[in-house]
Write a protein that holds these residues in place. Structure first.
Motif, PDB file in Angstrom:
ATOM      1  N   SER A 274       0.809  -1.221   0.000  1.00  0.00           N
ATOM      2  CA  SER A 274       0.000   0.000   0.000  1.00  0.00           C
ATOM      3  C   SER A 274       0.844   1.273   0.000  1.00  0.00           C
ATOM      4  O   SER A 274       0.300   2.379  -0.109  1.00  0.00           O
ATOM      5  N   LEU A 275       2.174   1.142   0.110  1.00  0.00           N
ATOM      6  CA  LEU A 275       3.039   2.313   0.236  1.00  0.00           C
ATOM      7  C   LEU A 275       3.400   2.907  -1.122  1.00  0.00           C
ATOM      8  O   LEU A 275       3.501   2.190  -2.125  1.00  0.00           O
ATOM      9  N   GLU A 276       3.603   4.208  -1.137  1.00  0.00           N
ATOM     10  CA  GLU A 276       3.990   4.910  -2.364  1.00  0.00           C
ATOM     11  C   GLU A 276       5.423   5.408  -2.322  1.00  0.00           C
ATOM     12  O   GLU A 276       5.959   5.863  -3.334  1.00  0.00           O
ATOM     13  N   ARG A 277       6.052   5.351  -1.131  1.00  0.00           N
ATOM     14  CA  ARG A 277       7.444   5.809  -1.023  1.00  0.00           C
ATOM     15  C   ARG A 277       8.155   4.977   0.044  1.00  0.00           C
ATOM     16  O   ARG A 277       7.518   4.263   0.827  1.00  0.00           O
ATOM     17  N   GLU A 278       9.475   5.085   0.063  1.00  0.00           N
ATOM     18  CA  GLU A 278      10.263   4.328   1.035  1.00  0.00           C
ATOM     19  C   GLU A 278       9.943   4.806   2.453  1.00  0.00           C
ATOM     20  O   GLU A 278       9.932   6.001   2.740  1.00  0.00           O
ATOM     21  N   THR A 279       9.677   3.835   3.342  1.00  0.00           N
ATOM     22  CA  THR A 279       9.195   4.147   4.690  1.00  0.00           C
ATOM     23  C   THR A 279       9.800   3.183   5.703  1.00  0.00           C
ATOM     24  O   THR A 279       9.932   1.983   5.434  1.00  0.00           O
TER      25      THR A 279
ATOM     26  N   GLY B  28       8.994  -0.135   0.649  1.00  0.00           N
ATOM     27  CA  GLY B  28       8.658   0.804  -0.413  1.00  0.00           C
ATOM     28  C   GLY B  28       8.480   0.084  -1.734  1.00  0.00           C
ATOM     29  O   GLY B  28       8.929  -1.062  -1.897  1.00  0.00           O
ATOM     30  N   PRO B  29       7.842   0.728  -2.688  1.00  0.00           N
ATOM     31  CA  PRO B  29       7.562   0.077  -3.981  1.00  0.00           C
ATOM     32  C   PRO B  29       8.815  -0.350  -4.735  1.00  0.00           C
ATOM     33  O   PRO B  29       8.801  -1.354  -5.446  1.00  0.00           O
ATOM     34  N   GLN B  30       9.932   0.387  -4.576  1.00  0.00           N
ATOM     35  CA  GLN B  30      11.165   0.014  -5.280  1.00  0.00           C
ATOM     36  C   GLN B  30      11.834  -1.201  -4.640  1.00  0.00           C
ATOM     37  O   GLN B  30      12.639  -1.890  -5.283  1.00  0.00           O
TER      38      GLN B  30
ATOM     39  N   ASN C 141      12.721  -7.274  -4.616  1.00  0.00           N
ATOM     40  CA  ASN C 141      13.912  -7.967  -4.138  1.00  0.00           C
ATOM     41  C   ASN C 141      13.555  -9.297  -3.471  1.00  0.00           C
ATOM     42  O   ASN C 141      12.690  -9.351  -2.596  1.00  0.00           O
ATOM     43  N   LEU C 142      14.261 -10.364  -3.879  1.00  0.00           N
ATOM     44  CA  LEU C 142      14.062 -11.652  -3.214  1.00  0.00           C
ATOM     45  C   LEU C 142      14.819 -11.724  -1.895  1.00  0.00           C
ATOM     46  O   LEU C 142      14.416 -12.431  -0.980  1.00  0.00           O
ATOM     47  N   ASP C 143      15.922 -10.995  -1.785  1.00  0.00           N
ATOM     48  CA  ASP C 143      16.677 -10.934  -0.534  1.00  0.00           C
ATOM     49  C   ASP C 143      16.318  -9.645   0.182  1.00  0.00           C
ATOM     50  O   ASP C 143      16.770  -8.568  -0.190  1.00  0.00           O
ATOM     51  N   ARG C 144      15.489  -9.768   1.208  1.00  0.00           N
ATOM     52  CA  ARG C 144      15.067  -8.568   1.951  1.00  0.00           C
ATOM     53  C   ARG C 144      15.853  -8.376   3.244  1.00  0.00           C
ATOM     54  O   ARG C 144      15.541  -7.481   4.028  1.00  0.00           O
ATOM     55  N   SER C 145      16.852  -9.219   3.473  1.00  0.00           N
ATOM     56  CA  SER C 145      17.604  -9.115   4.731  1.00  0.00           C
ATOM     57  C   SER C 145      18.251  -7.741   4.927  1.00  0.00           C
ATOM     58  O   SER C 145      18.297  -7.250   6.068  1.00  0.00           O
ATOM     59  N   PRO C 146      18.750  -7.053   3.853  1.00  0.00           N
ATOM     60  CA  PRO C 146      19.319  -5.726   4.097  1.00  0.00           C
ATOM     61  C   PRO C 146      18.282  -4.699   4.568  1.00  0.00           C
ATOM     62  O   PRO C 146      18.642  -3.663   5.120  1.00  0.00           O
TER      63      PRO C 146
END
Length: 455
Positions: free
Chosen positions: A206-211, A231-233, A237-242
């Protein structure tokens, strides 16, 4: 490709419909099946499960559970003499069967609460594995009927910590139980995802920007927090650990709120705050054990023969023996789950009103009008320790992340309670506060993740 929330309170399965997750209808259960099971006897669960398995799985299972199956077969013959079938019941039907006669049969609510318990013997672990497999089988069969297809790939949600004690050892024990059960019922590809992260995936859509989002997932048995960069960007990513900036979890959940409300709201009616003839206060340990439905050792102690004799002596020593008689009735008729269920229904009612009455007619056949009065203020007082612990988890997660959240996303059944919501919101008055789908956020997030990793 499924998302499976095998929850402490409810079980739910999701599948992607286009670009959106959709919860699967589980026949009469609807989209959520309460996580409970009833059997006419504990011994026959293994026999019921064996009959549901594929031929290959059945052969392997029969070798692993030869002794238990023989014992269960003997019990089935005994039940047949009394014209009692060996069927299992799940969800609301399980609760209904238990409430018909709490002193008979075997009823378990929220088996997930016990999977990481320390000190379990191998036969106890095997029993929980069979209980989980039976529930998974039932849910999987209903989902396959609804979708008209076989289901083999699944992402199962897991808390950060199943148990407060023995951290990773408890987590491994619980994950092994869930994995073995899932393989047994026919899932070939099995992955796990942290529940607060899954809940965050659904919010992220539901987000439109990095949060920076602090996700607080208050389940039936555990509370998990995670600070995530969303965020949408970042979504592809398959690796979300960062993007996971911090996480923590503890064995505190909706069940604990129910137990504490039962203790504070109902147990005084059973003599907890009364006096002995000597003028000393009533010992409270048996009252605590009576409602501790998520503690195997406490329940074993409460229902022991030695404690039954202790309660009879307590009645003789009590200034108001008629109150202690209620506690003896709980012991004799195995009413612990009924007491806590009464408190749970009151907690739910207090989401919409300031006060409620708990009917206690099952404790006193002579007075059908006996009730216990509860309120939001009482719930707040009863859950003081639990609320404090949840706030500490949030603070610990924020400290790990090294930054303040832009938004706080709270999900889980207990998140509906204004008592909880107002208390948590007061801790972070400058952050946007969002209440998610009380039950569906985790399932939806697991479903999204399933599509990503299995596509």
């Amino acid at each position: 490709m499924l998302g499976f929330d095998y929850g402490t309170s409810n079980c739910a399965l999701g599948i992607m419909s286009g670009d959106k997750p959709e919860l699967i209808s589980l026949a009469d259960h609807g989209t959520y099946m309460p996580s409970s099971l009833y059997a006419p006897s504990r011994e026959v669960i293994v026999n019921w499960l064996q009959q549901q398995l594929s031929p290959d799985a059945k052969a392997e299972f029969s070798g692993l559970r030869r002794f238990q199956l023989q014992k269960g077969q003997s019990m089935l013959r005994e039940l047949a003499l009394d014209d009692i079938p060996g069927d299992l019941f799940f969800g609301k039907q399980a609760l209904a069967r238990y409430l018909e006669d709490p002193s008979e049969g075997y009823y378990i609510k929220s088996p997930k609460s016990f999977l990481g318990a320390s000190g379990l013997k191998p036969q106890q672990i095997a029993l929980f594995e069979d209980i989980v497999a039976a529930m998974m089988t039932h849910v999987k069969q209903l989902a396959e009927q609804a979708l008209q297809q076989d289901l083999h790939q699944v992402v199962i949600g897991r808390p950060v910590n199943f148990q407060g004690l023995k951290g990773e050892e408890s987590n491994k024990q619980a994950i092994d139980v869930l994995t073995n059960a899932a393989k047994r019922v026919g899932y070939r590809d099995i992955e796990f995802q942290f529940e607060p992260i899954a809940a965050g995936f659904e919010f992220e859509a539901s987000l439109e920007r990095e949060t920076r989002v602090l996700v607080v997932d208050i389940g039936g048995g555990t509370t998990d927090c995670s600070m995530q960069l969303m965020g949408p960007q970042l979504m592809p990513n398959l690796d979300r650990s960062p993007h996971l900036l911090g996480h923590s979890g503890q064995r505190i959940g909706g069940n604990d709120f129910d137990i504490q409300l039962a203790l504070k709201g109902i147990m005084p009616q059973l003599g907890m705050d009364s006096l002995l003839k000597s003028g000393k206060p009533m010992p409270v340990n048996s009252y605590r054990e009576a409602v501790a439905i998520n503690n195997i050792n406490a329940q074993t102690e409460f229902y022991s023969g030695a404690n039954g004799r202790f309660l009879q002596q307590l009645k003789r020593d009590a200034e108001q023996p008629e109150l202690v008689e209620h506690l003896i009735q709980v012991h004799q008729e195995k009413l612990s789950y009924q007491l806590v269920n009464s408190a749970e229904q009151a907690k739910i009612a207090l989401s919409d009103c300031d006060n409620d009455k708990i009917a206690l007619d099952y404790l006193n056949n002579r007075n059908k009008d006996e009730t216990a009065d509860v309120s939001r203020l009482l719930l707040l007082d009863a859950a003081k320790r639990e609320l404090g612990s949840i706030c500490e988890l949030m603070q610990d997660t924020v400290k790990q992340a090294g930054c303040q959240p832009d938004a706080i996303f709270v999900t889980g059944g207990t998140a509906k309670s204004p008592v909880l919501r107002e208390h948590l919101q007061a801790q972070y008055p400058d952050s946007q506060f969002i209440i998610g789908d009380n039950f569906g956020s985790v399932t939806a997030g697991l479903t999204r993740w399933s599509q990503r990793i299995f596509s």
